[in-house]
Design a protein around this motif. Structure first.
Motif, PDB file in Angstrom:
ATOM      1  N   THR A 174      82.140  11.151  24.126  1.00  0.00           N
ATOM      2  CA  THR A 174      81.229  10.513  25.075  1.00  0.00           C
ATOM      3  C   THR A 174      82.077   9.736  26.069  1.00  0.00           C
ATOM      4  O   THR A 174      82.980   8.990  25.677  1.00  0.00           O
ATOM      5  N   PHE A 175      81.796   9.944  27.350  1.00  0.00           N
ATOM      6  CA  PHE A 175      82.565   9.325  28.426  1.00  0.00           C
ATOM      7  C   PHE A 175      81.669   8.464  29.307  1.00  0.00           C
ATOM      8  O   PHE A 175      80.478   8.741  29.457  1.00  0.00           O
ATOM      9  N   CYS A 176      82.285   7.482  29.917  1.00  0.00           N
ATOM     10  CA  CYS A 176      81.638   6.711  30.967  1.00  0.00           C
ATOM     11  C   CYS A 176      82.715   6.329  31.974  1.00  0.00           C
ATOM     12  O   CYS A 176      83.803   5.868  31.590  1.00  0.00           O
ATOM     13  N   VAL A 177      82.427   6.537  33.242  1.00  0.00           N
ATOM     14  CA  VAL A 177      83.348   6.143  34.308  1.00  0.00           C
ATOM     15  C   VAL A 177      82.915   4.757  34.787  1.00  0.00           C
ATOM     16  O   VAL A 177      81.772   4.553  35.176  1.00  0.00           O
ATOM     17  N   ILE A 178      83.853   3.826  34.718  1.00  0.00           N
ATOM     18  CA  ILE A 178      83.577   2.437  35.098  1.00  0.00           C
ATOM     19  C   ILE A 178      84.378   2.120  36.348  1.00  0.00           C
ATOM     20  O   ILE A 178      85.592   2.300  36.380  1.00  0.00           O
ATOM     21  N   ARG A 179      83.696   1.672  37.377  1.00  0.00           N
ATOM     22  CA  ARG A 179      84.353   1.306  38.635  1.00  0.00           C
ATOM     23  C   ARG A 179      84.173  -0.192  38.876  1.00  0.00           C
ATOM     24  O   ARG A 179      83.122  -0.738  38.566  1.00  0.00           O
ATOM     25  N   TYR A 180      85.205  -0.800  39.431  1.00  0.00           N
ATOM     26  CA  TYR A 180      85.127  -2.224  39.746  1.00  0.00           C
ATOM     27  C   TYR A 180      86.174  -2.577  40.788  1.00  0.00           C
ATOM     28  O   TYR A 180      87.179  -1.891  40.933  1.00  0.00           O
ATOM     29  N   ASN A 181      85.910  -3.629  41.535  1.00  0.00           N
ATOM     30  CA  ASN A 181      86.869  -4.109  42.527  1.00  0.00           C
ATOM     31  C   ASN A 181      87.831  -5.060  41.821  1.00  0.00           C
ATOM     32  O   ASN A 181      87.421  -5.915  41.062  1.00  0.00           O
ATOM     33  N   SER A 182      89.090  -4.843  42.088  1.00  0.00           N
ATOM     34  CA  SER A 182      90.108  -5.670  41.447  1.00  0.00           C
ATOM     35  C   SER A 182      91.146  -6.078  42.481  1.00  0.00           C
ATOM     36  O   SER A 182      91.300  -5.434  43.514  1.00  0.00           O
ATOM     37  N   ALA A 183      91.842  -7.143  42.179  1.00  0.00           N
ATOM     38  CA  ALA A 183      92.923  -7.590  43.056  1.00  0.00           C
ATOM     39  C   ALA A 183      94.032  -8.171  42.198  1.00  0.00           C
ATOM     40  O   ALA A 183      93.783  -8.702  41.115  1.00  0.00           O
ATOM     41  N   MET A 184      95.251  -8.025  42.702  1.00  0.00           N
ATOM     42  CA  MET A 184      96.386  -8.622  42.017  1.00  0.00           C
ATOM     43  C   MET A 184      97.362  -9.166  43.043  1.00  0.00           C
ATOM     44  O   MET A 184      97.369  -8.758  44.201  1.00  0.00           O
ATOM     45  N   ARG A 185      98.145 -10.110  42.573  1.00  0.00           N
ATOM     46  CA  ARG A 185      99.224 -10.656  43.389  1.00  0.00           C
ATOM     47  C   ARG A 185     100.533 -10.267  42.747  1.00  0.00           C
ATOM     48  O   ARG A 185     100.696 -10.385  41.525  1.00  0.00           O
ATOM     49  N   ILE A 186     101.448  -9.829  43.581  1.00  0.00           N
ATOM     50  CA  ILE A 186     102.808  -9.527  43.145  1.00  0.00           C
ATOM     51  C   ILE A 186     103.694 -10.515  43.888  1.00  0.00           C
ATOM     52  O   ILE A 186     103.879 -10.404  45.100  1.00  0.00           O
ATOM     53  N   VAL A 187     104.189 -11.509  43.163  1.00  0.00           N
ATOM     54  CA  VAL A 187     104.956 -12.602  43.767  1.00  0.00           C
ATOM     55  C   VAL A 187     106.427 -12.455  43.366  1.00  0.00           C
ATOM     56  O   VAL A 187     106.741 -12.325  42.179  1.00  0.00           O
ATOM     57  N   PHE A 188     107.300 -12.517  44.366  1.00  0.00           N
ATOM     58  CA  PHE A 188     108.733 -12.350  44.126  1.00  0.00           C
ATOM     59  C   PHE A 188     109.427 -13.697  43.970  1.00  0.00           C
ATOM     60  O   PHE A 188     109.076 -14.670  44.640  1.00  0.00           O
ATOM     61  N   LEU A 207      79.395  -0.741  25.099  1.00  0.00           N
ATOM     62  CA  LEU A 207      80.303  -0.342  26.177  1.00  0.00           C
ATOM     63  C   LEU A 207      80.514  -1.488  27.157  1.00  0.00           C
ATOM     64  O   LEU A 207      81.654  -1.813  27.520  1.00  0.00           O
ATOM     65  N   LYS A 208      79.444  -2.121  27.568  1.00  0.00           N
ATOM     66  CA  LYS A 208      79.550  -3.236  28.518  1.00  0.00           C
ATOM     67  C   LYS A 208      80.344  -4.394  27.918  1.00  0.00           C
ATOM     68  O   LYS A 208      81.200  -4.983  28.583  1.00  0.00           O
ATOM     69  N   SER A 209      80.095  -4.690  26.673  1.00  0.00           N
ATOM     70  CA  SER A 209      80.809  -5.772  25.998  1.00  0.00           C
ATOM     71  C   SER A 209      82.298  -5.445  25.850  1.00  0.00           C
ATOM     72  O   SER A 209      83.165  -6.278  26.143  1.00  0.00           O
ATOM     73  N   GLU A 210      82.593  -4.227  25.415  1.00  0.00           N
ATOM     74  CA  GLU A 210      83.992  -3.836  25.185  1.00  0.00           C
ATOM     75  C   GLU A 210      84.772  -3.723  26.496  1.00  0.00           C
ATOM     76  O   GLU A 210      85.950  -4.097  26.548  1.00  0.00           O
TER      77      GLU A 210
END
Length: 196
Positions: A100-114, A28-31
């Motif tokens: 079988t389920f696992c909820v994965i949480r993580y901080n993410s950020a994205m830029r939307i550039v025009f 799971l961690k690898s995938e």
């Protein structure tokens, strides 16, 4: 003597179960890392390979691939993920309805550039729209980049079942846009996973 063999069998079964569980968590961690890397590198074909296949009953793989390509790079804007190495937080594995389920949480950020400079009115409208549609995200306009920086917690649901040949596949979850999740899984699963 029979008790000895019975005890040995139970210990062997527990050991095998423990090893299978550990392998499943490591897989799971690898995938999940591979899924994020594919997203970060905009390898959308690979992203779809890691996607839970029931999604393709709702939207075809070809349509999703084309939509992702067009959304991330077009004549109007570019979208890029910012964090190459997020820290994932994994829930306990939960067996629900033969999945079988696992909820994965993580901080993410994205830029939307025009591509074209935005007016003050467009910036205000887009900021309001992003804030309305991304309630759990922090949205900042970056004048020097002519774009928005969007940061916040992301939720990815890992699923392993008969459909995936017991391999981990993923579906993104956003409480503001949970309709697709609800088209695939029922309310009981959502509640058991602690999703709102």
């Amino acid at each position: 003597m029979t008790k000895y063999f019975a005890m040995k069998s139970i210990i062997a079964l527990l050991l095998i179960s423990t090893l299978s569980f550990a392998q499943s968590v490591e897989a799971l961690k690898s995938e999940s890392k591979k899924m994020y890397d594919a997203s970060y590198n905009m390898d959308f074909e690979k992203v779809l390979d890691y996607t839970y296949p029931k999604i393709f009953d709702i939207v075809s793989k070809d349509v999703l691939l084309k939509s992702m390509d067009q959304a991330f790079q077009n004549d109007v804007l570019r979208i890029r993920l910012v964090f190459p190495e997020p820290t994932f937080s994994y829930s306990d594995l939960k067996k629900i309805e033969n999945k079988t389920f696992c909820v994965i949480r993580y901080n993410s950020a994205m830029r939307i550039v025009f591509e074209e400079p935005l007016s003050a009115e467009q910036i205000t409208q887009m900021t309001n729209s992003f804030n309305e549609n991304m309630k759990n995200k922090k949205v900042t306009f970056e004048k020097s980049r002519n774009g928005f920086f969007v940061e916040g917690e992301e939720i990815m649901i890992a699923v392993s079942d008969e459909i995936t040949n017991n391999e981990w596949k993923f579906i993104n979850y956003d409480s503001n846009q949970s309709r697709i999740f609800q088209m695939i899984f029922n309310e009981f699963i959502k509640k058991e996973l602690g999703l709102n």
